[in-house]
Design an enzyme around this catalytic site. Structure first.
Site, PDB file in Angstrom:
ATOM      1  N   SER A   9       6.005   2.491 -13.276  1.00  0.00           N
ATOM      2  CA  SER A   9       5.234   2.363 -12.028  1.00  0.00           C
ATOM      3  C   SER A   9       5.952   0.913 -11.330  1.00  0.00           C
ATOM      4  CB  SER A   9       3.758   1.949 -12.512  1.00  0.00           C
ATOM      5  OG  SER A   9       3.021   1.742 -10.899  1.00  0.00           O
ATOM      6  N   HIS A  34       8.136   5.499 -10.440  1.00  0.00           N
ATOM      7  CA  HIS A  34       6.916   5.929 -10.134  1.00  0.00           C
ATOM      8  C   HIS A  34       6.411   4.924  -8.870  1.00  0.00           C
ATOM      9  CE1 HIS A  34       3.193   8.289 -10.009  1.00  0.00           C
ATOM     10  NE2 HIS A  34       2.704   6.964  -9.967  1.00  0.00           N
ATOM     11  N   ASP A  36       3.821   3.975  -6.121  1.00  0.00           N
ATOM     12  CA  ASP A  36       2.221   4.133  -5.622  1.00  0.00           C
ATOM     13  C   ASP A  36       2.133   3.657  -4.089  1.00  0.00           C
ATOM     14  OD1 ASP A  36       0.775   5.193  -7.974  1.00  0.00           O
ATOM     15  OD2 ASP A  36       1.497   3.218  -9.127  1.00  0.00           O
ATOM     16  N   MET A  38      -0.425   3.157  -1.185  1.00  0.00           N
ATOM     17  CA  MET A  38      -2.077   3.135  -1.175  1.00  0.00           C
ATOM     18  C   MET A  38      -2.246   2.607   0.340  1.00  0.00           C
ATOM     19  SD  MET A  38      -2.778   0.857  -4.560  1.00  0.00           S
ATOM     20  CE  MET A  38      -2.103   1.190  -6.227  1.00  0.00           C
ATOM     21  N   HIS A  67       3.848   8.774  -5.212  1.00  0.00           N
ATOM     22  CA  HIS A  67       2.367   9.121  -5.388  1.00  0.00           C
ATOM     23  C   HIS A  67       1.578   8.444  -4.318  1.00  0.00           C
ATOM     24  CE1 HIS A  67      -1.706   8.287  -7.868  1.00  0.00           C
ATOM     25  NE2 HIS A  67      -1.730   8.917  -7.049  1.00  0.00           N
ATOM     26  N   MET A  69      -1.630   7.801  -2.505  1.00  0.00           N
ATOM     27  CA  MET A  69      -2.949   7.437  -2.647  1.00  0.00           C
ATOM     28  C   MET A  69      -3.330   7.155  -1.008  1.00  0.00           C
ATOM     29  SD  MET A  69      -3.522   5.298  -6.050  1.00  0.00           S
ATOM     30  CE  MET A  69      -1.872   5.123  -6.507  1.00  0.00           C
ATOM     31  N   MET A 138      -5.165  11.473 -12.904  1.00  0.00           N
ATOM     32  CA  MET A 138      -5.406  10.034 -12.989  1.00  0.00           C
ATOM     33  C   MET A 138      -6.274   9.746 -14.318  1.00  0.00           C
ATOM     34  SD  MET A 138      -3.829   8.701 -10.515  1.00  0.00           S
ATOM     35  CE  MET A 138      -4.725   6.923 -10.824  1.00  0.00           C
ATOM     36  N   GLY A 143      -6.233   2.817  -7.457  1.00  0.00           N
ATOM     37  CA  GLY A 143      -6.271   2.043  -6.763  1.00  0.00           C
ATOM     38  C   GLY A 143      -5.750   0.557  -7.221  1.00  0.00           C
ATOM     39  N   GLY A 145      -3.786  -1.614 -10.588  1.00  0.00           N
ATOM     40  CA  GLY A 145      -3.058  -1.391 -11.981  1.00  0.00           C
ATOM     41  C   GLY A 145      -3.703  -2.282 -12.699  1.00  0.00           C
ATOM     42  N   ASP A 176      -1.348   9.018 -15.431  1.00  0.00           N
ATOM     43  CA  ASP A 176      -1.263   7.765 -14.731  1.00  0.00           C
ATOM     44  C   ASP A 176      -2.322   6.719 -14.771  1.00  0.00           C
ATOM     45  OD1 ASP A 176      -0.618   5.804 -12.849  1.00  0.00           O
ATOM     46  OD2 ASP A 176      -0.513   6.798 -11.194  1.00  0.00           O
ATOM     47  N   GLY A 198       3.054   1.084 -16.200  1.00  0.00           N
ATOM     48  CA  GLY A 198       3.019   0.079 -15.372  1.00  0.00           C
ATOM     49  C   GLY A 198       3.151  -1.336 -15.977  1.00  0.00           C
TER      50      GLY A 198
END
Length: 220
Positions: A9, A34, A36, A38, A67, A69, A138, A143, A145, A176, A198
């Site tokens: 991640s 990966h 993320d 947000m 991914h 979010m 999940m 939201g 790490g 994840d 991550g």
């Protein structure tokens, strides 16, 4: 099922040395990056946007697993594809027209997947599984790490794998949140085959060795 995959991640990378960390993943046994994304609405945190993903894509030699979010991800699918996404996963909880959004991802030239929050039942996927390259479960609340892995995930993986097998599909299951060398083998045995890591990777003293260890454990 094919070999099990590791996806570091990049949210846990050092953004002051992002090219260095991208090159580390390139030179490791990892399979995907990966990413993320947000928006501060669907989840309380804000991460990176298009320019940072484009910068990573410039140096990445492995696929970008993006991914989302974010609320209403359908607004941005084409843009994420343009900046280099290879796989795009969207939350079941984030869009009203999920089937349409998956088709939109495929039309943009990417592999499409669905993400489920920690307590969303896997049964909601029964009718839409054939549209999915991958389901991301999940194993924490999305939201942030560095959260602790939630043990309910093992049973969720088993239920989802049984559903996939019943339909005769090859859909991947990605996990994840809180994946480490302590739980990856058990997750793989339950039926998961792609793993986001991550903090466990980027906070280790030898990141390449840590990725190698995860890969070996998952495939043992």
């Amino acid at each position: 099922m094919a070999q099990k995959l590791i996806a570091p991640s990049m949210l846990a990378a050092d953004f002051g040395n992002l090219q260095r960390d991208v090159e580390m993943v390139n030179n490791s046994e990892a399979d995907w990056f990966h990413i993320d994304v947000m928006d501060g609405h669907f989840v309380p945190n804000i991460s990176y946007g298009f320019p940072v993903i484009a910068a990573m894509k410039k140096y990445a030699t492995k696929p970008l697993d993006v991914h989302l979010m974010i609320e209403k991800p359908e607004r941005y699918i084409e843009e994420f594809a343009k900046v280099g996404a290879d796989i795009i996963t969207v939350h079941h909880e984030s869009t009203v027209h999920l089937h349409r959004t998956l088709r939109q991802i495929k039309d943009a030239g990417c592999k499409a997947g669905i993400v489920l929050n920690l307590t969303t039942p896997v049964s909601v996927l029964e009718d839409i599984l054939p549209e999915c390259y991958m389901i991301l479960l999940m194993s924490i609340n999305p939201g942030f790490g560095g959260q602790k892995f939630e043990d309910i995930t093992y049973n969720r993986v088993r239920k989802l794998r049984a559903m996939i097998n019943e339909q005769g599909l090859n859909t991947r299951i990605e996990i994840d949140g809180g994946v480490t060398n302590k739980n990856i083998k058990r997750l793989a045995d339950a039926g998961a085959d792609a793993f986001v890591a991550g903090s466990h990777v980027f906070k280790s003293d030898n990141q390449i060795a840590t990725i190698k260890n995860l890969k070996e454990l998952a495939n043992s």
